[in-house]
Design a protein around this motif. Structure first.
Motif, PDB file in Angstrom:
ATOM      1  N   PRO A  60     -93.041  60.197 -40.136  1.00 35.59           N
ATOM      2  CA  PRO A  60     -92.949  58.811 -40.621  1.00 35.59           C
ATOM      3  C   PRO A  60     -91.531  58.293 -40.773  1.00 35.59           C
ATOM      4  CG  PRO A  60     -94.662  59.971 -41.810  1.00 35.59           C
ATOM      5  CD  PRO A  60     -93.992  60.994 -40.931  1.00 35.59           C
ATOM      6  N   MET A  61     -90.623  59.116 -41.339  1.00 35.91           N
ATOM      7  CA  MET A  61     -89.262  58.646 -41.576  1.00 35.91           C
ATOM      8  C   MET A  61     -88.596  58.214 -40.272  1.00 35.91           C
ATOM      9  SD  MET A  61     -86.088  60.518 -43.547  1.00 35.91           S
ATOM     10  CE  MET A  61     -85.879  61.850 -42.369  1.00 35.91           C
ATOM     11  N   TYR A  62     -88.777  59.005 -39.216  1.00 43.06           N
ATOM     12  CA  TYR A  62     -88.130  58.706 -37.944  1.00 43.06           C
ATOM     13  C   TYR A  62     -88.865  57.609 -37.182  1.00 43.06           C
ATOM     14  CZ  TYR A  62     -85.834  63.036 -39.176  1.00 43.06           C
ATOM     15  OH  TYR A  62     -85.139  63.999 -39.852  1.00 43.06           O
ATOM     16  N   LEU A 118     -88.127  48.694 -46.949  1.00 44.59           N
ATOM     17  CA  LEU A 118     -89.035  48.967 -48.070  1.00 44.59           C
ATOM     18  C   LEU A 118     -89.996  50.101 -47.721  1.00 44.59           C
ATOM     19  CD1 LEU A 118     -90.421  48.421 -50.765  1.00 44.59           C
ATOM     20  CD2 LEU A 118     -91.657  46.528 -49.670  1.00 44.59           C
ATOM     21  N   ALA A 119     -90.565  50.063 -46.512  1.00 49.17           N
ATOM     22  CA  ALA A 119     -91.491  51.117 -46.095  1.00 49.17           C
ATOM     23  C   ALA A 119     -90.796  52.475 -46.065  1.00 49.17           C
ATOM     24  CB  ALA A 119     -92.072  50.776 -44.717  1.00 49.17           C
ATOM     25  N   MET A 120     -89.550  52.509 -45.626  1.00 49.85           N
ATOM     26  CA  MET A 120     -88.795  53.765 -45.602  1.00 49.85           C
ATOM     27  C   MET A 120     -88.547  54.289 -47.014  1.00 49.85           C
ATOM     28  SD  MET A 120     -86.096  52.722 -42.579  1.00 49.85           S
ATOM     29  CE  MET A 120     -85.331  54.314 -42.307  1.00 49.85           C
ATOM     30  N   ALA A 121     -88.282  53.373 -47.956  1.00 54.60           N
ATOM     31  CA  ALA A 121     -88.081  53.794 -49.348  1.00 54.60           C
ATOM     32  C   ALA A 121     -89.372  54.369 -49.933  1.00 54.60           C
ATOM     33  CB  ALA A 121     -87.602  52.611 -50.186  1.00 54.60           C
ATOM     34  N   LEU A 122     -90.503  53.736 -49.636  1.00 61.73           N
ATOM     35  CA  LEU A 122     -91.786  54.239 -50.135  1.00 61.73           C
ATOM     36  C   LEU A 122     -92.128  55.594 -49.513  1.00 61.73           C
ATOM     37  CD1 LEU A 122     -93.863  50.916 -50.159  1.00 61.73           C
ATOM     38  CD2 LEU A 122     -92.760  52.072 -52.096  1.00 61.73           C
ATOM     39  N   ASP A 123     -91.760  55.758 -48.235  1.00 60.35           N
ATOM     40  CA  ASP A 123     -91.969  57.051 -47.574  1.00 60.35           C
ATOM     41  C   ASP A 123     -91.166  58.144 -48.281  1.00 60.35           C
ATOM     42  OD1 ASP A 123     -92.532  58.933 -45.257  1.00 60.35           O
ATOM     43  OD2 ASP A 123     -90.346  58.736 -45.101  1.00 60.35           O
ATOM     44  N   ARG A 124     -89.902  57.874 -48.603  1.00 57.47           N
ATOM     45  CA  ARG A 124     -89.081  58.859 -49.310  1.00 57.47           C
ATOM     46  C   ARG A 124     -89.620  59.106 -50.723  1.00 57.47           C
ATOM     47  NH1 ARG A 124     -87.678  62.325 -46.834  1.00 57.47           N
ATOM     48  NH2 ARG A 124     -89.393  61.496 -45.612  1.00 57.47           N
ATOM     49  N   PHE A 125     -90.147  58.047 -51.349  1.00 57.74           N
ATOM     50  CA  PHE A 125     -90.708  58.182 -52.696  1.00 57.74           C
ATOM     51  C   PHE A 125     -91.867  59.179 -52.699  1.00 57.74           C
ATOM     52  CE2 PHE A 125     -94.117  56.765 -55.577  1.00 57.74           C
ATOM     53  CZ  PHE A 125     -93.501  56.960 -56.797  1.00 57.74           C
ATOM     54  N   VAL A 126     -92.793  59.028 -51.756  1.00 59.65           N
ATOM     55  CA  VAL A 126     -93.949  59.931 -51.689  1.00 59.65           C
ATOM     56  C   VAL A 126     -93.500  61.327 -51.272  1.00 59.65           C
ATOM     57  CG1 VAL A 126     -96.168  60.372 -50.570  1.00 59.65           C
ATOM     58  CG2 VAL A 126     -95.532  58.032 -51.203  1.00 59.65           C
ATOM     59  N   ILE A 128     -90.762  62.919 -51.811  1.00 60.29           N
ATOM     60  CA  ILE A 128     -90.038  63.659 -52.846  1.00 60.29           C
ATOM     61  C   ILE A 128     -90.834  63.778 -54.145  1.00 60.29           C
ATOM     62  CG2 ILE A 128     -87.989  63.553 -54.347  1.00 60.29           C
ATOM     63  CD1 ILE A 128     -86.473  62.419 -51.929  1.00 60.29           C
ATOM     64  N   CYS A 129     -91.533  62.691 -54.507  1.00 65.69           N
ATOM     65  CA  CYS A 129     -92.249  62.696 -55.797  1.00 65.69           C
ATOM     66  C   CYS A 129     -93.660  63.273 -55.693  1.00 65.69           C
ATOM     67  CB  CYS A 129     -92.308  61.273 -56.358  1.00 65.69           C
ATOM     68  SG  CYS A 129     -90.682  60.563 -56.687  1.00 65.69           S
ATOM     69  N   ASP A 130     -94.251  63.243 -54.501  1.00 67.44           N
ATOM     70  CA  ASP A 130     -95.607  63.794 -54.320  1.00 67.44           C
ATOM     71  C   ASP A 130     -95.705  64.436 -52.936  1.00 67.44           C
ATOM     72  OD1 ASP A 130     -98.221  64.438 -54.728  1.00 67.44           O
ATOM     73  OD2 ASP A 130     -98.971  62.372 -54.832  1.00 67.44           O
ATOM     74  N   PRO A 131     -94.900  65.476 -52.681  1.00 68.96           N
ATOM     75  CA  PRO A 131     -94.776  66.021 -51.320  1.00 68.96           C
ATOM     76  C   PRO A 131     -96.079  66.585 -50.749  1.00 68.96           C
ATOM     77  CG  PRO A 131     -93.716  67.468 -52.929  1.00 68.96           C
ATOM     78  CD  PRO A 131     -94.066  66.208 -53.647  1.00 68.96           C
ATOM     79  N   LEU A 132     -96.957  67.107 -51.590  1.00 68.89           N
ATOM     80  CA  LEU A 132     -98.187  67.714 -51.086  1.00 68.89           C
ATOM     81  C   LEU A 132     -99.135  66.683 -50.475  1.00 68.89           C
ATOM     82  CD1 LEU A 132     -98.913  70.320 -53.933  1.00 68.89           C
ATOM     83  CD2 LEU A 132     -97.806  70.693 -51.712  1.00 68.89           C
ATOM     84  N   ARG A 133     -99.024  65.439 -50.895  1.00 68.63           N
ATOM     85  CA  ARG A 133     -99.915  64.394 -50.383  1.00 68.63           C
ATOM     86  C   ARG A 133     -99.252  63.526 -49.313  1.00 68.63           C
ATOM     87  NH1 ARG A 133    -101.969  60.803 -54.935  1.00 68.63           N
ATOM     88  NH2 ARG A 133    -103.263  60.031 -53.225  1.00 68.63           N
ATOM     89  N   HIS A 134     -97.991  63.815 -49.004  1.00 69.09           N
ATOM     90  CA  HIS A 134     -97.259  62.940 -48.065  1.00 69.09           C
ATOM     91  C   HIS A 134     -97.942  62.860 -46.702  1.00 69.09           C
ATOM     92  CE1 HIS A 134     -94.023  61.993 -45.107  1.00 69.09           C
ATOM     93  NE2 HIS A 134     -93.761  61.066 -45.995  1.00 69.09           N
ATOM     94  N   ILE A 137    -101.158  60.833 -46.834  1.00 68.11           N
ATOM     95  CA  ILE A 137    -100.984  59.399 -47.119  1.00 68.11           C
ATOM     96  C   ILE A 137    -100.365  58.684 -45.927  1.00 68.11           C
ATOM     97  CG2 ILE A 137     -99.742  57.733 -48.557  1.00 68.11           C
ATOM     98  CD1 ILE A 137    -100.042  59.685 -50.897  1.00 68.11           C
ATOM     99  N   PHE A 138     -99.219  59.198 -45.432  1.00 72.73           N
ATOM    100  CA  PHE A 138     -98.494  58.524 -44.347  1.00 72.73           C
ATOM    101  C   PHE A 138     -98.986  59.042 -42.986  1.00 72.73           C
ATOM    102  CE2 PHE A 138     -95.742  57.149 -47.724  1.00 72.73           C
ATOM    103  CZ  PHE A 138     -95.280  55.906 -47.282  1.00 72.73           C
ATOM    104  N   THR A 139    -100.195  58.652 -42.645  1.00 70.04           N
ATOM    105  CA  THR A 139    -100.757  58.984 -41.342  1.00 70.04           C
ATOM    106  C   THR A 139    -100.260  57.985 -40.300  1.00 70.04           C
ATOM    107  OG1 THR A 139    -102.691  57.590 -41.751  1.00 70.04           O
ATOM    108  CG2 THR A 139    -102.826  59.904 -42.451  1.00 70.04           C
ATOM    109  N   HIS A 140    -100.493  58.293 -39.008  1.00 72.38           N
ATOM    110  CA  HIS A 140    -100.098  57.378 -37.938  1.00 72.38           C
ATOM    111  C   HIS A 140    -100.847  56.046 -38.059  1.00 72.38           C
ATOM    112  CE1 HIS A 140     -97.487  60.206 -36.333  1.00 72.38           C
ATOM    113  NE2 HIS A 140     -98.033  60.485 -35.150  1.00 72.38           N
TER     114      HIS A 140
END
Length: 315
Positions: A60-62, A118-126, A128-134, A137-140
């Motif tokens: 997602p980040m890239y 904003l989307a990139m910030a939310l991606d980093r938020f999930v 780092i703060c909830d890595p097991l669900r990243h 959550i952030f599917t294609h």
């Protein structure tokens, strides 16, 4: 186009004069602007190729970074060719409808860029703060939905700026635009009619999109920093923080330049050429710096770029 009581009714052609007060050196100003454009196109295109061809970067980040790069290419291309035509070849005239289209595209792409940040910030938020669900959550599918939502939000909110000019403003004092591109307020100020609604809506779009995005990005990073500083190991803190540095740099660069751009509206005692130079830099510097920042700070991108150029040298 005809004149009535000293005003022009719906001009067919507008004249972009470039940077008033600096006409004698516009040719030379065009050279660094052209260099910035070439570097921005090359850097963002290289970024897109690397993300497309490197399987490890299909995250997602890239993918958000690829969206940002494509937006930067489109934004630069909306502005620079016409600007260089004004500076170098005195091609100052532009059809009124084409000017409105350029205005809409520029403001739409700016809003898209803000939404992607904003989307990139939310991606980093999930992450780092909830890595097991990243990953769940952030599917294609979600990335596609975010891309569509960000684009529609920008296009729909920017469209009334165009419609209000076309439908409300019929009479103009002049057809000469004191700018290098078709910016909303530069066109609105030409009108000989009441422009308060146009100005108010322009400010509403700026503050509703940029203000909303800045608040959410700031809150996300406050929560990220709290989580990072609570990690028990120093190495883990450094690793987590390092994944955010590039985005923080791009975020500050985009919004701090945007803050200076608002002197165009409120800096009444600042010379017009300063306004115009700042607005040009606001649109040209982020596309130039974004691939450089991510290329320097992201090891996978840096290594892949080295392989591309090393293989070319070796052959």
């Amino acid at each position: 186009m005809f004149k009535l009581n000293g005003t022009i009714f719906m001009p067919q052609l507008l004249t972009l004069i470039g940077i008033p007060g600096l006409e004698s050196i516009q040719f030379w100003i065009g050279i660094p602007f052209c260099a910035m454009y070439i570097i921005a196109i090359f850097g963002n295109s290289l970024l897109l190729v690397i993300i497309k061809t490197e399987r490890s970067l299909q995250e997602p980040m890239y993918l958000f970074l690829a969206m940002l790069g494509a937006t930067d290419i489109a934004l630069s291309t909306c502005i620079l060719p016409k600007m260089l035509g004004i500076f170098w070849f005195h091609l100052q005239e532009i059809y009124f409808e084409a000017c409105l289209l350029q205005m809409w595209l520029i403001h739409t792409l700016q809003c898209i860029e803000s939404g992607i940040l904003l989307a990139m910030a939310l991606d980093r938020f999930v992450a780092i703060c909830d890595p097991l669900r990243h990953a769940t959550i952030f599917t294609h599918q979600l990335l596609t939905q975010i891309g569509v939502a960000v684009t529609l939000r920008a296009a729909v909110l920017a469209a009334p700026c165009l419609i209000l000019i076309k439908c409300r403003l019929k009479f103009y004092r002049t057809s000469v635009v004191s700018h290098t591109y078709c910016e909303h307020m530069a066109i609105v100020k030409l009108a000989a009619e009441d422009i308060h609604i146009n100005k108010a809506y322009g400010l509403f779009v700026a503050f509703s999109i940029l203000g909303f995005d800045i608040i959410l990005i700031t809150l996300s990073y406050i929560r990220i920093f709290i989580t990072v500083f609570n990690l028990p190991q120093k190495e883990a803190r450094l690793k987590a923080f390092n994944t955010c540095i590039a985005h923080i740099c791009v975020f500050l660069e985009f919004y701090l330049l945007g803050f200076f751009f608002f002197t165009h509206r409120f800096g009444l005692h600042i010379p017009s050429y300063i306004h115009i130079l700042l607005s040009n830099l606001y649109l040209l510097v982020p596309p130039l710096l974004n691939p450089i920042v991510y290329g320097v700070k992201t090891k996978q991108i840096r290594d892949r770029a080295s392989k591309i150029f090393y293989s070319k040298d070796a052959s």
